[in-house]
Design a protein around this motif. Structure first.
Motif, PDB file in Angstrom:
ATOM      1  N   THR A 113      24.583  27.128  64.361  1.00  0.00           N
ATOM      2  CA  THR A 113      25.626  26.102  64.492  1.00  0.00           C
ATOM      3  C   THR A 113      25.893  25.324  63.207  1.00  0.00           C
ATOM      4  O   THR A 113      27.060  25.041  62.899  1.00  0.00           O
ATOM      5  N   PRO A 170      34.578  25.701  68.568  1.00  0.00           N
ATOM      6  CA  PRO A 170      33.542  26.741  68.637  1.00  0.00           C
ATOM      7  C   PRO A 170      32.125  26.176  68.578  1.00  0.00           C
ATOM      8  O   PRO A 170      31.234  26.647  69.301  1.00  0.00           O
ATOM      9  N   GLY A 189      31.155  24.961  71.842  1.00  0.00           N
ATOM     10  CA  GLY A 189      30.756  26.058  72.710  1.00  0.00           C
ATOM     11  C   GLY A 189      29.288  26.407  72.552  1.00  0.00           C
ATOM     12  O   GLY A 189      28.593  26.700  73.537  1.00  0.00           O
ATOM     13  N   ILE A 233      27.290  23.746  74.396  1.00  0.00           N
ATOM     14  CA  ILE A 233      27.331  23.963  75.838  1.00  0.00           C
ATOM     15  C   ILE A 233      26.347  25.064  76.237  1.00  0.00           C
ATOM     16  O   ILE A 233      25.619  24.950  77.238  1.00  0.00           O
ATOM     17  N   GLY A 234      26.288  26.132  75.456  1.00  0.00           N
ATOM     18  CA  GLY A 234      25.346  27.205  75.735  1.00  0.00           C
ATOM     19  C   GLY A 234      23.906  26.740  75.683  1.00  0.00           C
ATOM     20  O   GLY A 234      23.081  27.130  76.520  1.00  0.00           O
ATOM     21  N   THR A 292      35.289  32.109  64.088  1.00  0.00           N
ATOM     22  CA  THR A 292      34.540  32.387  65.314  1.00  0.00           C
ATOM     23  C   THR A 292      34.267  33.872  65.462  1.00  0.00           C
ATOM     24  O   THR A 292      33.176  34.272  65.877  1.00  0.00           O
ATOM     25  N   PRO A 328      29.580  31.662  75.590  1.00  0.00           N
ATOM     26  CA  PRO A 328      30.282  30.376  75.433  1.00  0.00           C
ATOM     27  C   PRO A 328      31.091  30.300  74.129  1.00  0.00           C
ATOM     28  O   PRO A 328      32.167  29.700  74.107  1.00  0.00           O
ATOM     29  N   LEU A 329      30.573  30.907  73.064  1.00  0.00           N
ATOM     30  CA  LEU A 329      31.296  30.887  71.789  1.00  0.00           C
ATOM     31  C   LEU A 329      32.575  31.702  71.891  1.00  0.00           C
ATOM     32  O   LEU A 329      33.605  31.337  71.312  1.00  0.00           O
ATOM     33  N   ALA A 334      34.367  32.089  74.609  1.00  0.00           N
ATOM     34  CA  ALA A 334      35.312  31.262  75.360  1.00  0.00           C
ATOM     35  C   ALA A 334      35.840  30.101  74.517  1.00  0.00           C
ATOM     36  O   ALA A 334      37.050  29.812  74.515  1.00  0.00           O
ATOM     37  N   ALA A 335      34.938  29.451  73.769  1.00  0.00           N
ATOM     38  CA  ALA A 335      35.350  28.307  72.950  1.00  0.00           C
ATOM     39  C   ALA A 335      36.276  28.744  71.817  1.00  0.00           C
ATOM     40  O   ALA A 335      37.237  28.042  71.482  1.00  0.00           O
TER      41      ALA A 335
END
Length: 443
Positions: A159, A200, A203, A206-207, A386, A431-432, A434-435
């Motif tokens: 990240t 991103p 995301g 969130i994961g 991303t 999640p990445l 989707a983000a």
């Protein structure tokens, strides 16, 4: 049949089947070359050319490993382990409240250290084999699921370079992402790369929360196989001088890498301070460097093989056909375009194992296509950034997964594929994905 898809799928399948990652990549590289119509000599030539590029990475890891060993000899990691063990209490079963607090404090500390290893302390994954093994006894006593620890470490490794333009982030966001997107024809003068990658990065967060609050929140029991060497080092008393020098070395390493832009030079400066102050004697410096090289050797060789595999994938010429094949499904559908381009980026990075190497491959193709479809400059940067980062967390050949395994498997109770690669793929890549799609649609 697309050689890239076959090679990446085969590499992942062999790795899941417990064949060593390095051998899996070598086998998959030659199968991919064969499918693309390359003879053995052409495939071998491309693989050897890639190895040359990977050797530089391996050398960097060796030097960073030496710096990490020097930090270990100063006593900082074992002082931390000793402090945590004293909070638990020798031979006692910690209460539910103390277990909860210590568990989360340990996870938070590991995440902050992982984040710092990308910018403040320029040792990247080299801190993991030094810091984590002394803490395995603590994790076992706390019944802490090591799959969650792997997710925490991978989050801290990935990240920061996606979002913070410092250290590795400066290289990825400014020197690679913006540079290649600009070279492909997009005006990036007014683009805020931090704003582009904020969604991103969210995301990824969130994961991590899903992994911590749902997937791996329950206790997981491991065999309490106490390593006497670790206990002895944890009980050892270290001088205040060595601890102060370690702190100063970390600061110097950060300053050097910040101003010279070289993490290797920063690590070298920190190591030289250890030697100059006598914390590491000149006569011992050779042995310390060798220990650092040994520690990082497995990761270095896998990264070398990954560079060879990457070069064969490029030499097949099937990357363009993969992207063009995906674009043939797009039409004027921006939502479908964003999704397919992200999936292609996921496949490429899973095979190559490096986000930094994926961006130059996809930017030249993605940028003109996205401009034609009407994506905004901010959305294009988010999409390409991303697409490059996707797969880093879940690739068997990525240092973001190899590093956590190197530390968590010190006692042989943590599997690379089932306990690191698959958990990080599920909790970060999905999640990445989707983000990244949301960012491409709303920016």
């Amino acid at each position: 049949m697309n050689a890239v898809l076959v090679a990446v799928t085969l590499m992942l399948a062999l790795s899941v089947a417990r064949l060593h990652v390095m051998l899996s990549m070598i086998v998959a590289a030659f199968v991919g070359g064969w499918i693309a119509g390359m003879d053995v000599d052409a495939t071998l030539k491309a693989f050897n050319a890639g190895i040359g590029g990977g050797a530089g990475i391996a050398l960097s890891y060796a030097l960073l490993g030496g710096f990490a060993v020097a930090i270990s000899l100063s006593g900082l990691p074992h002082l931390l382990a000793k402090k945590i063990l004293s909070l638990i209490g020798s031979g006692q079963t910690p209460s539910n409240k103390s277990t909860f607090l210590l568990r989360n404090a340990l996870l938070l500390g590991l995440m902050l250290i992982a984040v710092s290893s990308q910018n403040i302390i320029p040792i990247h994954i080299a801190f993991i084999p030094i810091l984590v093994p002394p803490l395995l006894l603590v994790m076992t006593r706390l019944d802490l699921d090591r799959r969650l620890v792997a997710c925490v470490l991978t989050f801290g490794l990935v990240t920061p370079y996606m979002f913070l333009p410092i250290g590795f982030g400066n290289i990825y966001l400014n020197e690679i992402l913006l540079s290649n997107v600009g070279s492909a024809g997009l005006d990036t003068e007014t683009v805020s790369v931090v704003s582009a990658m904020a969604i991103p990065a969210l995301g990824m967060l969130i994961g991590l929360l899903i992994a911590a609050l749902f997937s791996y929140r329950k206790p997981r029991h491991y065999k309490l196989e106490t390593d006497q060497a670790v206990v002895d080092q944890t009980d050892q008393e270290f001088s205040a001088k060595s601890l102060w020098v370690a702190g100063a070395a970390i600061v110097i390493a950060f300053v050097v890498q910040l101003y010279l832009g070289s993490m290797v030079l920063g690590a070298m400066a920190g190591f030289l301070l250890f030697s100059a102050t006598g914390v590491i004697h000149w006569s011992e410096s050779d042995g310390v460097l060798v220990d650092g090289m040994k520690m990082m050797a497995s990761i270095g060789f896998i990264m070398i093989a990954a560079s060879g595999f990457s070069e064969v994938i490029k030499a097949t010429g099937h990357i363009d056909s993969l992207v063009n094949g995906a674009s043939g499904w797009l039409g004027d559908n921006k939502a479908l375009a964003a999704l397919l381009l992200l999936i292609v980026g996921l496949v490429l990075t899973m095979g190559i194992g490096s986000s930094f190497s994926t961006i130059p491959i996809i930017a030249a193709i993605y940028v003109p296509l996205c401009m034609q479809l009407g994506f905004s400059p901010l959305a294009i940067v988010a999409l390409v950034g991303t697409a490059g980062a996707l797969g880093d967390a879940g690739s068997p050949a990525s240092d973001s997964t190899l590093g956590p395994t190197a530390g968590l498997n010190a006692d042989g109770q943590h599997n690379h594929m089932s306990d690191t690669v698959i958990p990080t793929f599920i909790h970060f890549n999905l999640p990445l994905l989707a983000a990244g799609w949301v960012a491409a649609m709303v920016l």
